[in-house]
Design an enzyme around this catalytic site. Structure first.
Site, short mmCIF file in Angstrom:
data_model
loop_
_atom_site.label_atom_id
_atom_site.label_comp_id
_atom_site.label_asym_id
_atom_site.label_seq_id
_atom_site.Cartn_x
_atom_site.Cartn_y
_atom_site.Cartn_z
N SER A 185 0.83 -1.20 0.00
CA SER A 185 0.00 0.00 0.00
C SER A 185 0.87 1.25 0.00
O SER A 185 1.98 1.25 0.56
CB SER A 185 -0.85 -0.03 1.28
OG SER A 185 -1.45 1.22 1.50
N TYR A 203 -2.16 -1.09 10.98
CA TYR A 203 -2.40 -1.65 9.65
C TYR A 203 -1.24 -1.31 8.72
O TYR A 203 -0.68 -2.18 8.04
CB TYR A 203 -3.72 -1.11 9.06
CG TYR A 203 -3.81 -1.36 7.58
CD1 TYR A 203 -4.05 -2.64 7.10
CD2 TYR A 203 -3.60 -0.33 6.66
CE1 TYR A 203 -4.09 -2.89 5.74
CE2 TYR A 203 -3.63 -0.57 5.30
CZ TYR A 203 -3.87 -1.85 4.83
OH TYR A 203 -3.89 -2.10 3.49
N LYS A 249 1.87 -3.74 6.65
CA LYS A 249 2.29 -3.73 5.24
C LYS A 249 3.78 -3.46 5.14
O LYS A 249 4.52 -4.11 4.39
CB LYS A 249 1.51 -2.66 4.45
CG LYS A 249 0.03 -2.95 4.32
CD LYS A 249 -0.22 -4.20 3.50
CE LYS A 249 -1.67 -4.61 3.49
NZ LYS A 249 -1.91 -5.93 2.94
P1 NAD Z 1 -11.14 -6.98 1.37
O1 NAD Z 1 -11.35 -6.95 2.86
O2 NAD Z 1 -12.30 -6.82 0.49
O3 NAD Z 1 -10.36 -8.33 0.97
C1 NAD Z 1 -9.52 -9.02 1.85
C2 NAD Z 1 -10.03 -10.45 1.90
O4 NAD Z 1 -9.19 -11.22 2.76
C3 NAD Z 1 -11.45 -10.57 2.46
O5 NAD Z 1 -12.24 -11.31 1.55
C4 NAD Z 1 -11.30 -11.29 3.79
O6 NAD Z 1 -12.40 -12.12 4.09
C5 NAD Z 1 -10.01 -12.09 3.55
N1 NAD Z 1 -9.23 -12.39 4.75
C6 NAD Z 1 -8.87 -11.55 5.75
N2 NAD Z 1 -8.11 -12.20 6.65
C7 NAD Z 1 -7.98 -13.49 6.22
C8 NAD Z 1 -7.34 -14.65 6.72
N3 NAD Z 1 -6.69 -14.63 7.88
N4 NAD Z 1 -7.42 -15.79 6.02
C9 NAD Z 1 -8.10 -15.84 4.83
N5 NAD Z 1 -8.74 -14.78 4.31
C10 NAD Z 1 -8.68 -13.62 5.00
O7 NAD Z 1 -10.01 -5.88 1.04
P2 NAD Z 1 -9.47 -5.37 -0.36
O8 NAD Z 1 -9.78 -3.93 -0.44
O9 NAD Z 1 -9.87 -6.27 -1.44
O10 NAD Z 1 -7.92 -5.49 -0.10
C11 NAD Z 1 -7.14 -6.59 -0.53
C12 NAD Z 1 -5.71 -6.40 -0.06
O11 NAD Z 1 -5.20 -5.18 -0.59
C13 NAD Z 1 -5.56 -6.30 1.45
O12 NAD Z 1 -4.38 -6.95 1.83
C14 NAD Z 1 -5.44 -4.82 1.69
O13 NAD Z 1 -4.73 -4.52 2.85
C15 NAD Z 1 -4.68 -4.39 0.44
N6 NAD Z 1 -4.88 -2.97 0.10
C16 NAD Z 1 -6.15 -2.48 -0.02
C17 NAD Z 1 -6.34 -1.15 -0.33
C18 NAD Z 1 -7.73 -0.56 -0.41
O14 NAD Z 1 -7.86 0.65 -0.28
N7 NAD Z 1 -8.76 -1.35 -0.64
C19 NAD Z 1 -5.23 -0.32 -0.53
C20 NAD Z 1 -3.96 -0.85 -0.42
C21 NAD Z 1 -3.79 -2.19 -0.10
C1 WQD Z 2 -9.42 9.61 0.97
C2 WQD Z 2 -9.61 11.11 1.23
C3 WQD Z 2 -9.89 11.63 3.55
C4 WQD Z 2 -13.76 9.62 4.03
C5 WQD Z 2 -6.85 4.60 3.08
C6 WQD Z 2 -5.78 3.90 3.89
C7 WQD Z 2 -4.69 3.43 2.99
C8 WQD Z 2 -5.25 2.61 1.83
C9 WQD Z 2 -6.38 3.27 1.14
C10 WQD Z 2 -5.15 0.33 2.41
C11 WQD Z 2 -8.83 11.60 2.45
C12 WQD Z 2 -11.14 11.97 2.77
C13 WQD Z 2 -12.59 10.11 3.51
C14 WQD Z 2 -14.78 10.53 4.42
C15 WQD Z 2 -13.38 12.35 3.73
N1 WQD Z 2 -5.78 1.37 2.30
N2 WQD Z 2 -12.39 11.45 3.36
N3 WQD Z 2 -14.56 11.86 4.25
O1 WQD Z 2 -7.06 7.63 3.83
O2 WQD Z 2 -6.19 7.97 1.47
O3 WQD Z 2 -6.28 5.71 2.43
O4 WQD Z 2 -7.35 3.69 2.09
O5 WQD Z 2 -3.96 0.15 2.29
O6 WQD Z 2 -3.80 2.72 3.78
O7 WQD Z 2 -5.26 4.82 4.85
O8 WQD Z 2 -8.37 6.80 1.82
O9 WQD Z 2 -10.72 6.82 1.13
O10 WQD Z 2 -10.17 6.89 3.60
O11 WQD Z 2 -9.69 8.90 2.18
O12 WQD Z 2 -13.22 13.56 3.61
O13 WQD Z 2 -15.85 10.14 4.92
O14 WQD Z 2 -10.98 11.34 1.53
O15 WQD Z 2 -9.64 12.59 4.55
O16 WQD Z 2 -8.40 12.90 2.15
P1 WQD Z 2 -6.94 7.15 2.46
P2 WQD Z 2 -9.81 7.28 2.21
#
Ligand code: NAD
Ligand code: WQD
Length: 338
Positions: A124, A149, A153
């Site tokens: 991330s 969190y 990562k």
């Molecule tokens: P999500 O929660 O929809 O998907 C994660 C999946 O992992 C879920 O289906 C959950 O049931 C499963 N899971 C969690 N713990 C588990 C375990 N111990 N064993 C088996 N399954 C398990 O989230 P997502 O948005 O699809 O994210 C996928 C990956 O990408 C995650 O690792 C997340 O941290 C990373 N990521 C997400 C974002 C984002 O903003 N969505 C940004 C950067 C990184």
């Molecule tokens: C985006 C912008 C908020 C909600 C997060 C995690 C990051 C990654 C992606 C996993 C920011 C603003 C949000 C609301 C708002 N996840 N906001 N009102 O914070 O960039 O990233 O998700 O790895 O680790 O930190 O994403 O969508 O929460 O926020 O004003 O109700 O929207 O302040 O500027 P963020 P976000």
């Protein structure tokens, strides 16, 4: 080539399974369904016309994992499984370190025992902390994370990198996602947060569909063009395609590689509200609230390295991201529960 997709029933995982199956890969999904519904995979199968072999297994369940790997004989793993709620990780750090770090340690141990030393890991942009510069290149130093969190990562990147250095038979690709939004064009799979959404786009779509009264914008006094936070939003289908491209790199014996997956363009919160309204014709009422602790002003990627080395570029613009998020939400106001 057969790919184990951990967390494949989740938001990014389900979209990636579609792109993998469309590209001709055999896919096996494991997920403990802690933040997902098996229905997502039924819908994936409808989109691709191919069944998705699924095992309800937790990555911390060594025996369960071993059985799946013994039977399925996978070649590589795309590892999405993990907990991802930033705020929750502050109140439940042990659960996050256990699930994400202990889980990944067991997963990679089982992968190496089963001779599948190829992994693509969901990292991330959060690992950059408050970035030293923008656009953020992969050379930008990693920063101080503001929550457990983020540390999971950052630490997992270190663990996987050390493992690859010690055993060059491993191919490890760390993909640093920026802010994924949007949904598959069919509107049948998408992001389905539990309870009150933490992230901006699902909050906006829930306001638009009438489930929430208004959006609270977290601060309008940042040093940005309109005072609201700037992020690099990326369509989840583009993100999924990035994993297909990363597999090509695995086949070429990647060693250790790190890529940003973002568009290279930053949009503010107000830009997103305006684009959403323009793309959908639906008004999003909002109020300005205080800053959210831990938020930074600006975060957007340099997407050059992924373009040059993976031949990957994001195809979708912000209007399509908004329209596709809305298409999913309006067709599935209660996510997979209907
Ligand atoms: P999500 O929660 O929809 O998907 C994660 C999946 O992992 C879920 O289906 C959950 O049931 C499963 N899971 C969690 N713990 C588990 C375990 N111990 N064993 C088996 N399954 C398990 O989230 P997502 O948005 O699809 O994210 C996928 C990956 O990408 C995650 O690792 C997340 O941290 C990373 N990521 C997400 C974002 C984002 O903003 N969505 C940004 C950067 C990184
Ligand atoms: C985006 C912008 C908020 C909600 C997060 C995690 C990051 C990654 C992606 C996993 C920011 C603003 C949000 C609301 C708002 N996840 N906001 N009102 O914070 O960039 O990233 O998700 O790895 O680790 O930190 O994403 O969508 O929460 O926020 O004003 O109700 O929207 O302040 O500027 P963020 P976000």
């Amino acid at each position: 080539m057969k790919i184990l997709v951990t967390g494949g029933a989740g938001y990014i995982g389900s979209h990636t399974v579609v792109e993998l199956q469309n590209a001709g890969y055999d896919v096996v999904v494991i997920d403990n369904l802690s933040n997902a519904s098996e229905k997502s995979l039924e819908r994936v199968a409808k989109i691709t016309g191919k069944e998705v072999p699924f095992y309800k297994v937790d990555i911390r369940d060594r025996e369960g994992l071993s059985k799946v790997l013994e039977k399925e004989k996978v070649d590589a793993c795309i590892h999405f499984a993990g907990l991802k709620a930033v705020g929750e990780s502050v109140s439940k750090p042990w659960e996050y370190y256990d699930n994400n770090i202990a889980g990944t340690l067991i997963l990679v141990d089982e992968l190496r025992k089963h001779n599948a030393k190829n992994i693509i890991f969901s990292s991330s942009a959060t690992v950059y902390g408050d970035p030293a510069f923008v656009p953020i290149t992969e050379e930008c130093p990693k920063g101080q994370c503001t929550n457990p969190y983020g540390w999971t990562k950052s630490m997992l990147e270190q663990i996987l990198s050390d493992m690859q250095k010690a055993d060059p038979e491993w191919n490890v690709i760390l993909l640093r996602y920026f802010n994924p939004i949007g949904a598959h064009k069919s509107g049948t799979i998408g992001e389905n947060p539990n309870g009150i959404p933490n992230n901006l786009m699902p909050y906006i779509t829930q306001v638009a569909v009438g489930k929430r009264k208004e959006l609270t914008i977290f601060g309008n006094d940042y040093d940005t063009h309109d005072g609201t936070g700037v992020r690099d939003y990326i369509h989840v289908v583009d993100l999924a395609d990035g994993h297909v491209k990363a597999l090509e790199m695995i086949k070429k014996k990647a060693g250790l590689k790190i890529y940003n997956l973002g568009t290279g363009v930053g949009y503010s919160v107000l830009d997103i509200v305006k684009n959403f309204e323009a793309a959908t014709g639906v008004k999003v009422p909002y109020v300005i609230g205080p800053r959210r602790p831990g938020d930074i002003a600006t975060c957007y990627a340099s997407a050059e390295k992924a373009k040059n080395e993976l031949n990957w570029v994001a195809k979708y613009g912000i209007k399509e991201m908004c329209a596709d998020s809305w298409n999913w939400q309006k067709n599935n106001p209660n996510g997979y529960e209907d």
